[in-house]
Design an enzyme around this catalytic site. Structure first.
Site, PDB file in Angstrom:
ATOM      1  N   TYR A 147       6.279 100.404  77.302  1.00  0.00           N
ATOM      2  CA  TYR A 147       5.955 100.683  76.196  1.00  0.00           C
ATOM      3  C   TYR A 147       6.897  99.985  74.928  1.00  0.00           C
ATOM      4  O   TYR A 147       7.996  99.414  75.136  1.00  0.00           O
ATOM      5  CB  TYR A 147       6.026 102.247  75.723  1.00  0.00           C
ATOM      6  CG  TYR A 147       7.611 102.888  75.436  1.00  0.00           C
ATOM      7  CD1 TYR A 147       8.062 103.236  74.470  1.00  0.00           C
ATOM      8  CD2 TYR A 147       8.428 103.025  76.860  1.00  0.00           C
ATOM      9  CE1 TYR A 147       9.393 103.682  74.262  1.00  0.00           C
ATOM     10  CE2 TYR A 147       9.750 103.459  76.615  1.00  0.00           C
ATOM     11  CZ  TYR A 147      10.018 104.061  75.344  1.00  0.00           C
ATOM     12  OH  TYR A 147      11.477 104.421  75.214  1.00  0.00           O
ATOM     13  N   LYS A 152      11.666  98.516  79.101  1.00  0.00           N
ATOM     14  CA  LYS A 152      11.358  99.679  78.250  1.00  0.00           C
ATOM     15  C   LYS A 152      10.238 100.307  79.130  1.00  0.00           C
ATOM     16  O   LYS A 152       9.020 100.230  78.590  1.00  0.00           O
ATOM     17  CB  LYS A 152      10.971  99.224  77.043  1.00  0.00           C
ATOM     18  CG  LYS A 152      11.046 100.336  76.006  1.00  0.00           C
ATOM     19  CD  LYS A 152      11.140  99.992  74.619  1.00  0.00           C
ATOM     20  CE  LYS A 152      10.776 100.878  73.699  1.00  0.00           C
ATOM     21  NZ  LYS A 152      12.297 101.558  73.375  1.00  0.00           N
ATOM     22  N   GLU A 190      25.110 103.573  76.457  1.00  0.00           N
ATOM     23  CA  GLU A 190      24.292 103.655  75.192  1.00  0.00           C
ATOM     24  C   GLU A 190      24.032 105.048  75.157  1.00  0.00           C
ATOM     25  O   GLU A 190      24.325 106.014  75.829  1.00  0.00           O
ATOM     26  CB  GLU A 190      23.355 102.855  75.161  1.00  0.00           C
ATOM     27  CG  GLU A 190      22.381 103.081  76.374  1.00  0.00           C
ATOM     28  CD  GLU A 190      20.887 102.136  76.638  1.00  0.00           C
ATOM     29  OE1 GLU A 190      20.662 101.401  75.385  1.00  0.00           O
ATOM     30  OE2 GLU A 190      20.486 102.116  77.712  1.00  0.00           O
ATOM     31  N   LEU A 214      19.250  98.919  77.221  1.00  0.00           N
ATOM     32  CA  LEU A 214      17.969  98.373  76.301  1.00  0.00           C
ATOM     33  C   LEU A 214      18.688  97.588  75.625  1.00  0.00           C
ATOM     34  O   LEU A 214      19.428  97.834  74.459  1.00  0.00           O
ATOM     35  CB  LEU A 214      17.036  99.503  76.176  1.00  0.00           C
ATOM     36  CG  LEU A 214      15.819  98.651  75.119  1.00  0.00           C
ATOM     37  CD1 LEU A 214      15.006  98.439  76.434  1.00  0.00           C
ATOM     38  CD2 LEU A 214      15.192 100.070  74.446  1.00  0.00           C
TER      39      LEU A 214
END
Length: 286
Positions: A30, A143, A176, A200
């Site tokens: 996505y 992702k 993250e 990411l």
């Protein structure tokens, strides 16, 4: 209106098969685009990441990049001149349930827009965070639709009265947030985990990197530890929906003075200038 397999349709015209591999296996990817007053922000960068994710899990789509870009513009036009987000998803499509890829399948596309206000309170006042063990897989640069570890970490943060969970690997490497990238500031220098399979590659983080270069703020991509995180002068999370939000507490302890710091403020101001450039019809500075 929704974007369904390359066409604009009404919501009631969308039917997802229970044979869709996105439902069985999370076999899909996505992307989320930010909309400011009807304008897609950093559209090409998001498309770059989208196509990288598609290639990483070997999903082929029947639309060229130009065709897909035009379809996104058409969807955005139905949304009007308001702030929001555009969500775009691809799955491998329908097939009988088997782990190996089907001999043939047709990718399924779904896209929609929804209102999303700028997170002004978080940007101005900062957010509370907690730390969690990073138990995700080793392909976080994709992702993908497989977000269960992220959602569990986000829920843990919510139950603790925090906005975000900062993820830390078992070797003490800070990576993250559960739905954001993380940057810290120490002695005027920005530090953030380098792009790679553990995080990411964030579009907003890349905007911040570009801004830091323009403002001549030192920007270093290297991993850091929990101890370095807790000793930071400033910290911030970046994402398409959160922009650049200051982190003012971690596990109940203040970051620096416990208020948004000067480097974060300079970056936020410059980020907003990029948005204003977009709304004025100019390309953001590069």
């Amino acid at each position: 209106m929704l974007l369904w397999n390359g066409k604009l349709v009404n919501e009631e015209d969308v039917r997802v098969s229970y044979h869709d591999r996105g439902y069985y296996f999370g076999d899909g990817i996505y992307e989320v685009f930010r909309i400011y007053q009807g304008h897609l922000f950093e559209k090409e960068a998001h498309l770059d990441r989208l196509y990288n994710s598609l290639a990483e899990i070997k999903i082929r789509i029947p639309w060229s990049r130009e065709e897909l870009s035009d379809q996104l513009d058409q969807l955005r036009d139905t949304f009007g001149e308001q702030d929001g987000m555009l969500y775009l998803q691809f799955t491998r499509g329908e097939a009988k349930r088997a782990h190996a890829f089907p001999a043939s399948s047709t990718a399924v596309m779904l896209g929609y827009c929804e209102p999303l206000a700028r997170p002004v309170d978080a940007i101005e006042n900062g957010i509370a965070t907690i730390t969690c063990e990073d138990v995700r897989w080793l392909r976080c640069n994709i992702k993908s639709l497989n977000l269960l570890p992220n959602t569990l970490a986000k829920q843990e943060a919510a139950e603790a009265g925090a906005t975000e969970a900062i993820l830390i690997r078992t070797d003490n490497t800070v990576t993250e947030g559960s739905s954001s990238n993380l940057l810290i500031v120490k002695n005027g220098t920005i530090y953030t985990h380098p792009d790679g399979p553990l995080i990411l590659s964030g579009i907003t983080k890349k905007v911040i990197e570009r801004i830091a270069s323009e403002l001549q703020i030192p920007y270093v991509q290297r991993s850091f530890t929990r101890e370095e995180l807790m000793a930071a002068d400033e910290a911030m999370i970046t994402s398409t929906t959160m922009e650049a939000a200051p982190v003012i507490t971690i596990d109940g302890q203040p970051v620096g003075t416990g208020t948004p710091g000067p480097v974060t403020r300079r970056l936020q101001e410059a980020y907003l200038q990029q948005v204003h450039a977009l709304l004025a019809g100019a390309s953001p500075a590069s």
